[in-house]
Design a protein around this motif. Structure first.
Motif, PDB file in Angstrom:
ATOM      1  N   ALA A  40       0.756  -1.251   0.136  1.00 15.60           N
ATOM      2  CA  ALA A  40       0.040   0.004   0.113  1.00 15.60           C
ATOM      3  C   ALA A  40       0.630   1.203  -0.227  1.00 15.60           C
ATOM      4  CB  ALA A  40      -0.976   0.303   1.132  1.00 15.60           C
ATOM      5  N   ARG A  41       1.814   1.325  -0.892  1.00 13.56           N
ATOM      6  CA  ARG A  41       2.602   2.555  -0.918  1.00 13.56           C
ATOM      7  C   ARG A  41       2.326   3.355  -1.993  1.00 13.56           C
ATOM      8  NH1 ARG A  41       8.794   0.386  -1.655  1.00 13.56           N
ATOM      9  NH2 ARG A  41       7.635  -0.925  -3.258  1.00 13.56           N
ATOM     10  N   VAL A  42       2.081   4.636  -1.608  1.00 16.87           N
ATOM     11  CA  VAL A  42       1.428   5.506  -2.541  1.00 16.87           C
ATOM     12  C   VAL A  42       2.510   5.984  -3.728  1.00 16.87           C
ATOM     13  CG1 VAL A  42       0.553   8.090  -2.931  1.00 16.87           C
ATOM     14  CG2 VAL A  42      -0.498   6.663  -1.067  1.00 16.87           C
ATOM     15  N   GLY A  43       3.666   6.394  -3.340  1.00 17.30           N
ATOM     16  CA  GLY A  43       4.883   6.594  -4.149  1.00 17.30           C
ATOM     17  C   GLY A  43       4.831   6.078  -5.465  1.00 17.30           C
ATOM     18  N   PRO A  44       5.147   5.005  -5.414  1.00 16.59           N
ATOM     19  CA  PRO A  44       5.378   4.147  -6.615  1.00 16.59           C
ATOM     20  C   PRO A  44       3.988   3.905  -7.592  1.00 16.59           C
ATOM     21  CG  PRO A  44       6.185   2.822  -4.801  1.00 16.59           C
ATOM     22  CD  PRO A  44       5.490   3.991  -4.273  1.00 16.59           C
ATOM     23  N   ALA A  45       2.833   4.003  -6.741  1.00 19.85           N
ATOM     24  CA  ALA A  45       1.657   3.828  -7.427  1.00 19.85           C
ATOM     25  C   ALA A  45       0.989   5.094  -7.990  1.00 19.85           C
ATOM     26  CB  ALA A  45       0.541   3.152  -6.372  1.00 19.85           C
ATOM     27  N   ARG A  46       1.629   6.254  -7.821  1.00 22.43           N
ATOM     28  CA  ARG A  46       0.936   7.539  -8.158  1.00 22.43           C
ATOM     29  C   ARG A  46       0.492   7.722  -9.670  1.00 22.43           C
ATOM     30  NH1 ARG A  46       1.107  11.377  -4.045  1.00 22.43           N
ATOM     31  NH2 ARG A  46       0.121  12.993  -5.363  1.00 22.43           N
ATOM     32  N   ALA A  47       1.265   7.192 -10.380  1.00 25.11           N
ATOM     33  CA  ALA A  47       0.929   7.135 -11.880  1.00 25.11           C
ATOM     34  C   ALA A  47      -0.443   6.494 -12.255  1.00 25.11           C
ATOM     35  CB  ALA A  47       1.922   6.605 -12.990  1.00 25.11           C
ATOM     36  N   ARG A  48      -0.249   5.180 -11.557  1.00 26.25           N
ATOM     37  CA  ARG A  48      -1.442   4.280 -11.851  1.00 26.25           C
ATOM     38  C   ARG A  48      -2.707   4.756 -11.141  1.00 26.25           C
ATOM     39  NH1 ARG A  48      -5.025   1.511 -14.416  1.00 26.25           N
ATOM     40  NH2 ARG A  48      -5.836  -0.332 -13.294  1.00 26.25           N
ATOM     41  N   ILE A  49      -2.620   5.640  -9.899  1.00 25.81           N
ATOM     42  CA  ILE A  49      -3.678   6.051  -9.120  1.00 25.81           C
ATOM     43  C   ILE A  49      -4.165   7.224  -9.993  1.00 25.81           C
ATOM     44  CG2 ILE A  49      -4.484   7.530  -7.045  1.00 25.81           C
ATOM     45  CD1 ILE A  49      -2.267   5.813  -5.720  1.00 25.81           C
ATOM     46  N   ALA A  50      -3.285   8.023 -10.811  1.00 26.38           N
ATOM     47  CA  ALA A  50      -3.850   9.183 -11.498  1.00 26.38           C
ATOM     48  C   ALA A  50      -4.755   8.564 -12.730  1.00 26.38           C
ATOM     49  CB  ALA A  50      -2.584   9.898 -12.182  1.00 26.38           C
ATOM     50  N   GLU A  51      -4.111   7.388 -13.193  1.00 21.24           N
ATOM     51  CA  GLU A  51      -4.866   6.885 -14.608  1.00 21.24           C
ATOM     52  C   GLU A  51      -6.411   6.438 -14.057  1.00 21.24           C
ATOM     53  OE1 GLU A  51      -4.092   3.054 -17.553  1.00 21.24           O
ATOM     54  OE2 GLU A  51      -2.980   3.174 -15.940  1.00 21.24           O
ATOM     55  N   LEU A  52      -6.559   5.478 -12.820  1.00 21.00           N
ATOM     56  CA  LEU A  52      -7.660   5.158 -12.507  1.00 21.00           C
ATOM     57  C   LEU A  52      -8.672   6.435 -12.052  1.00 21.00           C
ATOM     58  CD1 LEU A  52      -6.407   2.608  -9.658  1.00 21.00           C
ATOM     59  CD2 LEU A  52      -7.854   2.041 -11.614  1.00 21.00           C
ATOM     60  N   LEU A  53      -7.970   7.525 -11.570  1.00 21.21           N
ATOM     61  CA  LEU A  53      -9.020   8.729 -11.469  1.00 21.21           C
ATOM     62  C   LEU A  53      -9.437   9.309 -12.662  1.00 21.21           C
ATOM     63  CD1 LEU A  53      -7.022  10.482  -8.405  1.00 21.21           C
ATOM     64  CD2 LEU A  53      -9.363   9.081  -8.262  1.00 21.21           C
ATOM     65  N   GLY A  54      -8.649   9.185 -13.631  1.00 22.83           N
ATOM     66  CA  GLY A  54      -8.764   9.736 -14.954  1.00 22.83           C
ATOM     67  C   GLY A  54     -10.221   8.712 -15.500  1.00 22.83           C
ATOM     68  N   GLN A  55      -9.900   7.372 -15.395  1.00 20.87           N
ATOM     69  CA  GLN A  55     -10.962   6.507 -16.060  1.00 20.87           C
ATOM     70  C   GLN A  55     -12.413   7.002 -15.356  1.00 20.87           C
ATOM     71  OE1 GLN A  55      -9.518   2.817 -15.023  1.00 20.87           O
ATOM     72  NE2 GLN A  55      -8.468   2.470 -16.849  1.00 20.87           N
ATOM     73  N   VAL A  56     -12.160   7.674 -14.251  1.00 22.25           N
ATOM     74  CA  VAL A  56     -13.670   7.759 -13.577  1.00 22.25           C
ATOM     75  C   VAL A  56     -14.194   9.276 -13.656  1.00 22.25           C
ATOM     76  CG1 VAL A  56     -13.838   5.602 -12.218  1.00 22.25           C
ATOM     77  CG2 VAL A  56     -12.897   7.916 -11.254  1.00 22.25           C
ATOM     78  N   SER A  57     -13.311  10.134 -14.707  1.00 20.53           N
ATOM     79  CA  SER A  57     -13.582  11.400 -14.981  1.00 20.53           C
ATOM     80  C   SER A  57     -13.370  12.221 -13.611  1.00 20.53           C
ATOM     81  CB  SER A  57     -14.834  11.685 -15.610  1.00 20.53           C
ATOM     82  OG  SER A  57     -15.054  10.998 -16.585  1.00 20.53           O
ATOM     83  N   LEU A  58     -12.301  11.821 -13.013  1.00 20.23           N
ATOM     84  CA  LEU A  58     -11.941  12.720 -11.589  1.00 20.23           C
ATOM     85  C   LEU A  58     -10.411  13.290 -11.818  1.00 20.23           C
ATOM     86  CD1 LEU A  58     -13.221  10.751  -8.781  1.00 20.23           C
ATOM     87  CD2 LEU A  58     -14.160  12.724  -9.701  1.00 20.23           C
ATOM     88  N   ASP A  59     -10.448  14.601 -11.463  1.00 24.73           N
ATOM     89  CA  ASP A  59      -9.261  15.126 -11.632  1.00 24.73           C
ATOM     90  C   ASP A  59      -8.076  14.520 -10.858  1.00 24.73           C
ATOM     91  OD1 ASP A  59      -6.863  16.954 -11.699  1.00 24.73           O
ATOM     92  OD2 ASP A  59      -7.996  19.015 -11.301  1.00 24.73           O
ATOM     93  N   PRO A  60      -6.951  13.856 -11.362  1.00 21.53           N
ATOM     94  CA  PRO A  60      -5.902  13.136 -10.754  1.00 21.53           C
ATOM     95  C   PRO A  60      -5.097  14.266  -9.651  1.00 21.53           C
ATOM     96  CG  PRO A  60      -5.708  12.725 -13.055  1.00 21.53           C
ATOM     97  CD  PRO A  60      -6.671  13.897 -12.965  1.00 21.53           C
ATOM     98  N   ASP A  61      -5.482  15.557  -9.710  1.00 20.89           N
ATOM     99  CA  ASP A  61      -4.626  16.236  -8.652  1.00 20.89           C
ATOM    100  C   ASP A  61      -5.443  16.121  -7.471  1.00 20.89           C
ATOM    101  OD1 ASP A  61      -2.681  17.465 -10.714  1.00 20.89           O
ATOM    102  OD2 ASP A  61      -4.099  18.889 -11.003  1.00 20.89           O
ATOM    103  N   GLY A  62      -6.660  15.574  -7.412  1.00 17.80           N
ATOM    104  CA  GLY A  62      -7.312  15.576  -6.213  1.00 17.80           C
ATOM    105  C   GLY A  62      -6.942  14.236  -5.338  1.00 17.80           C
ATOM    106  N   MET A  63      -6.069  13.496  -5.876  1.00 12.38           N
ATOM    107  CA  MET A  63      -5.622  12.104  -5.065  1.00 12.38           C
ATOM    108  C   MET A  63      -5.030  12.334  -3.687  1.00 12.38           C
ATOM    109  SD  MET A  63      -2.118  10.880  -6.427  1.00 12.38           S
ATOM    110  CE  MET A  63      -2.416  10.787  -8.251  1.00 12.38           C
ATOM    111  N   ASP A  64      -4.607  13.673  -3.251  1.00 13.29           N
ATOM    112  CA  ASP A  64      -4.057  13.492  -1.849  1.00 13.29           C
ATOM    113  C   ASP A  64      -5.293  14.359  -0.922  1.00 13.29           C
ATOM    114  OD1 ASP A  64      -1.645  12.623  -2.273  1.00 13.29           O
ATOM    115  OD2 ASP A  64      -1.147  14.672  -3.285  1.00 13.29           O
ATOM    116  N   ARG A  65      -6.480  14.536  -1.538  1.00 11.83           N
ATOM    117  CA  ARG A  65      -7.655  14.994  -0.720  1.00 11.83           C
ATOM    118  C   ARG A  65      -8.170  13.928   0.076  1.00 11.83           C
ATOM    119  NH1 ARG A  65     -10.950  17.755  -5.259  1.00 11.83           N
ATOM    120  NH2 ARG A  65     -12.504  18.182  -3.471  1.00 11.83           N
ATOM    121  N   TYR A  66      -9.065  14.219   0.966  1.00 11.28           N
ATOM    122  CA  TYR A  66      -9.835  13.299   1.872  1.00 11.28           C
ATOM    123  C   TYR A  66     -11.210  12.838   1.276  1.00 11.28           C
ATOM    124  CZ  TYR A  66      -5.950  13.435   5.110  1.00 11.28           C
ATOM    125  OH  TYR A  66      -4.610  13.304   5.532  1.00 11.28           O
ATOM    126  N   PRO A  67     -11.861  11.707   1.730  1.00 12.08           N
ATOM    127  CA  PRO A  67     -13.226  11.505   1.063  1.00 12.08           C
ATOM    128  C   PRO A  67     -14.037  12.605   1.218  1.00 12.08           C
ATOM    129  CG  PRO A  67     -12.078   9.576   2.041  1.00 12.08           C
ATOM    130  CD  PRO A  67     -11.160  10.529   2.269  1.00 12.08           C
TER     131      PRO A  67
END
Length: 275
Positions: free
Chosen positions: A127-154
């Motif tokens: 569960a390490r964020v650093g190596p996964a940031r590119a994949r996380i950004a891709e997942l957020l893009g797939q659901v039409s969310l701004d990847p810049d919001g990945m460090d926000r809370y639910p």
């Protein structure tokens, strides 16, 4: 000279991605045990969506929780590509079946950022964020969310955005089968339409195979290839969506359709009979 079919390709073409055979589920123990599902059987071909409908208490959620391993069948089998579905264990098990919950807010840890939650879905062990940031950004893009919001809370997202986050989390492990459990029931009509259009787009792009659980037949008609109707734990109807809506074979299905505005059977001046 004619080509000979590859046996593995023939198997993939003829074997449904998910097959449920004579599934019976009892909850509780001893005198408190109750049978929630009775000899339920159905197939879901790869790339298709089966809608599961029925009133509250019909067994829809129990079926979903059995498919993801929360409940154990009393009898019957669950097969994925012809092989028995094994209880999820770590990353490999999670990659088989994923569920999109009805209430995404309560399913996210409020102390974790979106990136932390998605990193855990990608790799539950590290569960390490650093190596996964590119994949996380891709997942957020797939659901039409701004990847810049990945460090926000639910809690910083709207209800519709949280449902998109829940979809992204379900897709993270690359599941072969996705369960959507009443995922539009808490949303307003505009947001419902946005989420349903997103699912339709993801289904096309990712060839998703899905069980779509809902009590809303108007939604079911929009998203599903086939429909199954549960009544008190029994599967009373199963067939293509168009044919089932046009000519239901069970009185209970006809009663459900009579409550759908726009359906020819719908009557504002007549209450459906209680089952």
């Amino acid at each position: 000279m004619s080509a000979t079919a590859n046996p593995s390709e023939t198997h993939a073409a003829t074997t449904p991605l998910l097959r449920v055979e004579d599934l019976t589920v009892e909850l509780g123990h001893g005198v408190a045990a109750r049978r929630v599902l009775r000899s339920v059987s159905f197939d879901i071909p790869r790339g298709s969506t089966l809608a599961l409908v029925g009133e509250s208490g019909s067994g829809k959620t129990t079926l979903a929780r059995t498919l993801v391993g929360v409940h154990r069948p009393s009898s019957g089998r669950i097969l994925v590509d012809g092989a028995p579905l094994r209880p999820a264990r770590g990353r490999a098990g999670a990659a088989t079946v994923q569920m999109i919950p009805q209430d995404p807010y309560s399913s996210f840890d409020p102390r974790r950022t979106v990136a932390q939650s998605l990193a855990e879905a990608l790799d539950p062990v590290r569960a390490r964020v650093g190596p996964a940031r590119a994949r996380i950004a891709e997942l957020l893009g797939q659901v039409s969310l701004d990847p810049d919001g990945m460090d926000r809370y639910p809690h910083e997202f709207s209800g519709g955005q949280r449902q998109r986050l829940a979809i992204a989390r379900a897709l993270a492990p690359g599941p072969r089968f996705v369960i959507a459990d009443e995922i539009t029931s808490a949303l307003d009509l505009t947001t419902q339409a946005e989420i349903l259009n997103l699912l339709a787009d993801l289904r096309r792009r990712l060839s998703l195979t899905m069980l779509f659980i809902s009590h809303d037949l108007a939604v079911v008609r929009h998203v599903s290839d086939s429909v199954a109707v549960l009544l008190h734990g029994d599967l009373v109807e199963l067939g293509p969506t168009g044919a089932t809506f046009a000519e239901p074979s069970h009185p209970y299905t006809a009663q459900l359709l009579a409550s759908v505005p726009g359906d020819p059977r719908f009557r504002l001046d007549e209450e459906p009979a209680t089952v």
